[in-house]
Enzyme design. Structure first.
Site, PDB file in Angstrom:
ATOM      1  N   ASP A   1       0.835  -1.207   0.000  1.00  0.00           N
ATOM      2  CA  ASP A   1       0.000   0.000   0.000  1.00  0.00           C
ATOM      3  C   ASP A   1       0.872   1.261   0.000  1.00  0.00           C
ATOM      4  OD1 ASP A   1      -2.735   1.186   0.256  1.00  0.00           O
ATOM      5  OD2 ASP A   1      -1.903   1.956   2.128  1.00  0.00           O
TER       6      ASP A   1
ATOM      7  N   LYS B   1       1.516   4.290  -2.887  1.00  0.00           N
ATOM      8  CA  LYS B   1       1.380   5.719  -2.604  1.00  0.00           C
ATOM      9  C   LYS B   1       2.611   6.509  -3.058  1.00  0.00           C
ATOM     10  CE  LYS B   1      -1.755   5.056   1.323  1.00  0.00           C
ATOM     11  NZ  LYS B   1      -1.933   5.123   2.789  1.00  0.00           N
TER      12      LYS B   1
END
Length: 814
Positions: free
Chosen positions: A677, A681
């Protein structure tokens, strides 16, 4: 003396006829009244259908006749007339004549224009007699005069031309001697000089009233219908449309020509030169102001007075290099159409003379193509021009206003507004008078076009946003509630009318083109239709609402795969789902290109930092000419929460479970704890900085145990956290021994990116980062030593929902 005309809906039932009688009674108290009436609503179409069926040897004509008969006798019975009234005998006799006429058409297999005029005249002759006799039966000073004895025409059946010298004399002579207070006239019908029954064309009842009003030079002509005047646009398609209180003759004719059914264009001609005002009134709301049409000057706040449209248009294109500089093509083209009695609604020709476009009624398209191709057969054979091109399923929309010529930018606003909503324009026409601007568009886009243009030119600059949300779990539910809470504020303060038009979870989906009622949306969704991703897209597309926005509140790869389809339909996309923007670089660039090409916003602020303005700030830096040199960030509120709460007095398993329960992790916590994750980003930030990079280019140093990394399911993963507690405690112990804090850090520097768990010393800005907070430090050419820092809550349903909400509002303010 007053002249009033009542349309088909106004006399379409016994109840409505009683309304008409009440209106006439009030007028007759002050002055004598002439009342022109149409056929009972829908009867003219039913008469034509019965005639066509009889001509085609279709025995269903008798059934159509019986429907016509039942409608009239039901009205007569509901009027509760005295038994001595001659109405029943009259109606029965006229209907027997009608049946005989239909039988004759059936036998000879022919329906000529002359016979058609006789056939359709029964509608007005019956309605006028019923109304007149009802009033007489109730004691009114009323009588019926057959308009066929007053209005004299030539023998152009179905659309006869009036002989005004004879007609005006007839009207003056009759009404100079008429004794009754109320005179009922059938509209539409007339007779030729030779005594043959003729009609004045569809909408001819308005024409009848205007002829009478002009002949008697009355003060005002009133046309009573089922709406309260001429509206700014079609109120059936645009709920915000409102009546125009005053309008000029020219504007009224333009609007009528382009589909405003309240007024039939030839109506204006008899009263135009005499400057007799026309007042449009509503039979069902007689107290409503209505619309006054006149030559009087009046001030309007908008140069555009109305927006209208004509549906069922076909566009004919005659083109070819052999047309350039050669005179006579236009003459031959229009002569051909004239000979076939085909009306041309719109004409446009480029200055290159290479093509001529014509808009005609779609029903005439095949006849027109055959006739034109025959006329230009030689040129087509020599390849000088192409066979006529026919496009169907089109509509004409038109802006109308006398003052448009004095205002710059009207056409620019019109076309840019349509373009922003993916409404393709096939042809454009604007007269030299500049009183209307017309455009040909697809029929399917009419409702969206009218609503979009009405919002632009007539509403108080309130922008309507239609939102379609997929994923109403924890974050999605918060977003819906925030929208519900703030709708009134947005409308009053930001002039944004925000509506949720569609909602979906993994099981059910619901839609409402007028906006869902958010007071019980959960119950509505629970009883909705079966959900599917393609089905949600197709419904969103088919509703074709202006300023549509698709909001993805999932972490689903298949949902992200549909973004391109939404953008190609000019439907904006707002996403907290990071998969699309961290997918293959070519797909990321494709979505960016589609957003620009189709003028569809693509916003994903919540991809990084939930509600923090990280991507927006980065975009502003780049747009202003700054250049990113490096980025240092803690980008996972989930991981920050975990490591801020994990120590030698807790268990790693318990802390992760707590983070998941409070909504700080994805449903599958491996996405957060594996570093994927965070890698997504920093990848998105790198790409937004202008660097071409893919996910596999990012160095990801995992901190999970081998068993955790290799776990097959979420349940298995949680089991590994229990089994490998010593591994996680060793990570904490190492950092504690050095006086450091554990933080999961993302870095981008010199075109390279990495994510890893790091031991942060006490003098570092990351050291005191608490709870679920995120922090991003942008080092740029303008901020080389002291970075620009953005810090705040980077996880949680409320802040993520607010970030999505902010993107939606950003689109509204665009």
């Amino acid at each position: 003396m007053k002249v009033l005309k009542f349309g088909g809906t106004s006399v379409g039932s016994a109840k409505n006829i009683n309304n008409v009688i009440s209106i006439l009674e009030n007028y007759a108290k002050k002055d004598s009244v002439i009342c022109v009436v149409s056929a009972v609503g829908g009867i003219t179409d039913k008469l034509l259908l019965a005639g066509k069926q009889a001509q085609l040897k279709d025995t269903n004509y008798t059934e159509s006749f019986n429907i016509i008969k039942d409608i009239h006798f039901n009205i007569v019975n509901e009027l509760n007339l005295d038994k001595s009234s001659p109405i029943i005998a009259f109606v029965d006799a006229r209907l027997n004549e009608l049946k005989s006429l239909l039988d004759g058409i059936y036998l000879i297999n022919e329906l000529s224009p002359k016979t058609s005029d006789k056939l359709v005249s029964y509608g007005e002759l019956l309605s006028s007699y019923i109304i007149a006799e009802t009033m007489k039966n109730r004691g009114f000073s009323a009588d019926r005069k057959n308009s066929q004895e007053l209005i004299i025409t030539n023998s152009n059946f179905t659309k006869a031309e009036v002989n005004y010298s004879i007609t005006n004399k007839n009207i003056e002579t009759y009404f100079n001697t008429a004794k009754q207070s109320i005179t009922i006239l059938p509209g539409f019908v007339s007779k030729s000089v030779a005594g043959e029954e003729t009609t004045l064309g569809r909408g001819g009842s308005d024409f009848t009233a205007a002829i009478v009003a002009a002949a008697l030079n009355v003060e005002q002509l009133e046309i009573w219908t089922d709406v309260s005047g001429m509206f700014t646009t079609n109120p059936k398609l645009v709920k915000q449309a409102y009546p125009i209180e005053k309008i000029s003759y020219q504007e009224a004719m333009e609007l009528s020509h382009f589909g405003a059914k309240v007024l039939y264009p030839p109506t204006v001609q008899p009263v135009l030169n005499l400057n007799i005002p026309i007042h449009i009134k509503n039979t069902l709301e007689p107290e409503a102001v209505g619309t006054i049409i006149s030559n009087d000057a009046f001030v309007s706040s908008s140069p555009v007075r109305g927006i209208s449209n004509i549906s069922n248009i076909a566009l004919l294109t005659l083109q070819g290099s052999g047309m350039v500089g050669i005179p006579g093509f236009s003459k031959r083209l229009f002569e051909t159409l004239s000979q076939e009695k085909i009306n041309v609604i719109l004409i446009t020709q480029a200055s290159s003379e290479h093509s001529i476009c014509l808009g005609i009624n779609e029903t005439d398209a095949e006849l027109a193509k055959t006739a034109i191709d025959a006329t230009f057969e030689n040129e087509i054979a020599l390849n000088k021009i192409d066979p006529i091109i026919v496009e169907k399923d089109l509509s004409i929309i038109a802006l109308v206003g006398d003052s448009m010529k004095n205002h710059q930018g009207i056409s620019g606003k019109m076309f840019s507004t349509l373009g922003k909503n993916n409404i393709n324009i096939r042809a454009i026409a604007q007269g030299a008078s500049e009183k209307n601007i017309s455009a040909v568009i697809a029929e399917k886009d009419v409702k969206k076009a009218l609503n979009t243009l009405h919002e632009q030119f007539f509403e108080s600059k309130t922008k309507q946003l239609n939102v379609f949300i997929t994923g109403v779990g924890n974050v999605g539910e918060k977003l819906v509630e925030q929208i519900k809470q703030q709708r009134k504020y947005l409308k009053e303060n930001l002039k944004i009318n925000l509506r949720i038009a569609g909602l979906s979870n993994s099981r059910k989906m619901i839609f409402n083109e007028d906006g869902l009622d958010l007071s019980d949306w959960k119950d509505q969704l629970a009883s909705g239709e079966t959900a599917s991703l393609e089905g949600f897209f197709e419904r969103t597309k088919s509703l074709n609402l202006r300023n549509s926005i698709f909001v993805d509140v999932t972490a689903n790869k298949d949902v992200a795969g549909l973004y391109a389809q939404y953008l190609r339909e000019s439907i904006g996309v707002v996403a907290c789902n990071k998969i699309a923007c961290s997918s293959d670089f070519e797909n990321y660039k494709l979505l960016k290109r589609l957003s620009l090409k189709y003028n569809a916003p693509f916003l994903f602020e919540t991809n990084v930092g939930a509600g923090l303005p990280i991507i927006d700030t980065l975009g502003n830096l780049i747009a202003s000419g700054d250049k990113i040199t490096s980025i240092h960030a803690v980008l996972s509120g989930s991981l920050n929460f975990v490591f801020n709460n994990f120590d030698d007095t807790t268990k790693f398993y318990d802390v992760v479970k707590q983070a998941a329960a409070e909504g700080y992790t994805e449903p599958d916590p491996r996405i957060d704890l594996s570093g994927v994750d965070v890698a997504r980003k920093i990848l998105i930030l790198a790409r937004e900085s202008g660097v071409e990079m893919n996910l596999e280019d990012i160095e990801n140093t995992p901190f999970l145990s081998d068993a955790g990394l290799k776990s097959d399911s979420v349940a298995d993963f949680y089991d590994t956290l229990i089994a490998d507690e010593a591994h996680y405690q060793s990570l904490y112990a190492s950092a504690k021994a050095k006086g450091c804090q554990l933080k999961y850090v993302a870095q981008f520097n010199n075109g390279k990116a990495s994510v890893s768990l790091q031991e942060i010393p006490s003098d570092h800005p990351f050291f005191n980062l608490k709870g679920k907070d995120n922090i991003v430090m942008f080092y740029t050419q303008r901020y080389p030593e002291q970075p620009m820092i953005i810090k705040g809550a980077g996880a949680g349903a409320e802040v993520t929902a607010s970030g999505l909400f902010a993107d939606i509002i950003r689109i509204g303010n665009d």
